[in-house]
Design a protein around this motif. Structure first.
Motif, PDB file in Angstrom:
ATOM      1  N   ARG A 126      10.560   3.459  -4.720  1.00 29.30           N
ATOM      2  CA  ARG A 126       9.433   3.514  -4.008  1.00 29.30           C
ATOM      3  C   ARG A 126       8.767   5.012  -3.084  1.00 29.30           C
ATOM      4  O   ARG A 126       7.797   5.026  -2.997  1.00 29.30           O
ATOM      5  CB  ARG A 126       9.587   2.398  -2.835  1.00 29.30           C
TER       6      ARG A 126
ATOM      7  N   ASN B 194       5.181   4.404  -1.443  1.00 31.47           N
ATOM      8  CA  ASN B 194       4.433   3.458  -2.325  1.00 31.47           C
ATOM      9  C   ASN B 194       5.283   2.160  -2.088  1.00 31.47           C
ATOM     10  O   ASN B 194       6.310   2.211  -1.577  1.00 31.47           O
ATOM     11  CB  ASN B 194       4.604   3.860  -3.697  1.00 31.47           C
ATOM     12  N   SER B 195       4.426   1.123  -2.383  1.00 27.41           N
ATOM     13  CA  SER B 195       4.901  -0.341  -2.363  1.00 27.41           C
ATOM     14  C   SER B 195       5.522  -0.499  -0.957  1.00 27.41           C
ATOM     15  O   SER B 195       6.556  -1.155  -0.736  1.00 27.41           O
ATOM     16  CB  SER B 195       5.915  -0.456  -3.415  1.00 27.41           C
TER      17      SER B 195
ATOM     18  N   ARG C 200       0.900   8.903   2.365  1.00 25.52           N
ATOM     19  CA  ARG C 200       1.837  10.355   2.217  1.00 25.52           C
ATOM     20  C   ARG C 200       1.720  11.066   3.535  1.00 25.52           C
ATOM     21  O   ARG C 200       0.704  11.200   4.134  1.00 25.52           O
ATOM     22  CB  ARG C 200       0.823  11.149   1.230  1.00 25.52           C
TER      23      ARG C 200
ATOM     24  N   THR D 184       9.325   9.209  -2.587  1.00 31.22           N
ATOM     25  CA  THR D 184       9.402  10.399  -3.095  1.00 31.22           C
ATOM     26  C   THR D 184       9.418  11.392  -2.072  1.00 31.22           C
ATOM     27  O   THR D 184       8.105  11.650  -1.572  1.00 31.22           O
ATOM     28  CB  THR D 184       8.404  10.623  -4.553  1.00 31.22           C
TER      29      THR D 184
ATOM     30  N   GLN E 115       6.030  10.799  -0.129  1.00 32.76           N
ATOM     31  CA  GLN E 115       5.069   9.862  -0.748  1.00 32.76           C
ATOM     32  C   GLN E 115       5.751   8.420  -0.890  1.00 32.76           C
ATOM     33  O   GLN E 115       6.883   8.204  -1.389  1.00 32.76           O
ATOM     34  CB  GLN E 115       4.760  10.239  -2.378  1.00 32.76           C
TER      35      GLN E 115
ATOM     36  N   GLY F  89       0.900  -1.258   0.039  1.00 30.12           N
ATOM     37  CA  GLY F  89      -0.041  -0.081  -0.073  1.00 30.12           C
ATOM     38  C   GLY F  89       0.871   1.277  -0.040  1.00 30.12           C
ATOM     39  O   GLY F  89       2.065   1.241  -0.061  1.00 30.12           O
ATOM     40  N   SER F  90       0.343   2.449   0.106  1.00 34.11           N
ATOM     41  CA  SER F  90       0.936   3.872  -0.133  1.00 34.11           C
ATOM     42  C   SER F  90       0.261   4.567   1.119  1.00 34.11           C
ATOM     43  O   SER F  90      -0.872   4.632   1.724  1.00 34.11           O
ATOM     44  CB  SER F  90       0.510   4.360  -1.222  1.00 34.11           C
TER      45      SER F  90
END
Length: 123
Positions: free
Chosen positions: A66, A83-84, A19, A68, A81, A16-17
């Motif tokens: 993954r 991700n993964s 932020r 940012t 951010q 999942g992600s």
């Protein structure tokens, strides 16, 4: 008094992600480098990503491709951010900034830390 406030942590499944956000507040002249660190239980705090003022980002090897990092200079914010996400990303994430600010009537240069936000990735 200058401070950093993080938000956006939580519980997410692997893959999942999330932020993360961090905002600097106070009487600030300039926010120089900003970055994110993390500390897992029983481990030392480590750099995740950093971005200097007007420069390009750097990332720790485990998060390259993954995560940012980005900044909004107008409102003194930095974002991460993610991700993964993997279970090994579980940690308390801390925002850090190098800030020129006003304190007790004098201009000061300080290294400021946020209070941290928990990120938990379940397998």
């Amino acid at each position: 008094q200058v401070q950093l406030v993080e938000s956006g942590g939580g519980l997410v499944q692997a893959g999942g992600s999330l932020r993360l956000s961090c905002v600097a507040s106070g009487t600030i002249f300039s926010v120089n480098a900003m970055g994110w660190y993390r500390q897992a239980p029983g481990k030392q705090r480590e750099l995740v990503a950093a971005i200097p003022r007007g420069g390009g980002p750097t990332y720790a090897e485990p998060v390259k491709g993954r995560f940012t990092i980005s900044r909004d200079y107008a409102v003194n914010k930095v974002y991460l951010q993610m991700n993964s996400l993997k279970p090994e990303d579980t940690a308390v994430y801390y925002c850090n900034a190098d800030i020129d600010h006003l304190l007790l009537g004098s201009r000061r240069h300080s290294d400021i830390w946020g209070q941290g936000t928990q990120v938990t990735v379940s397998s």
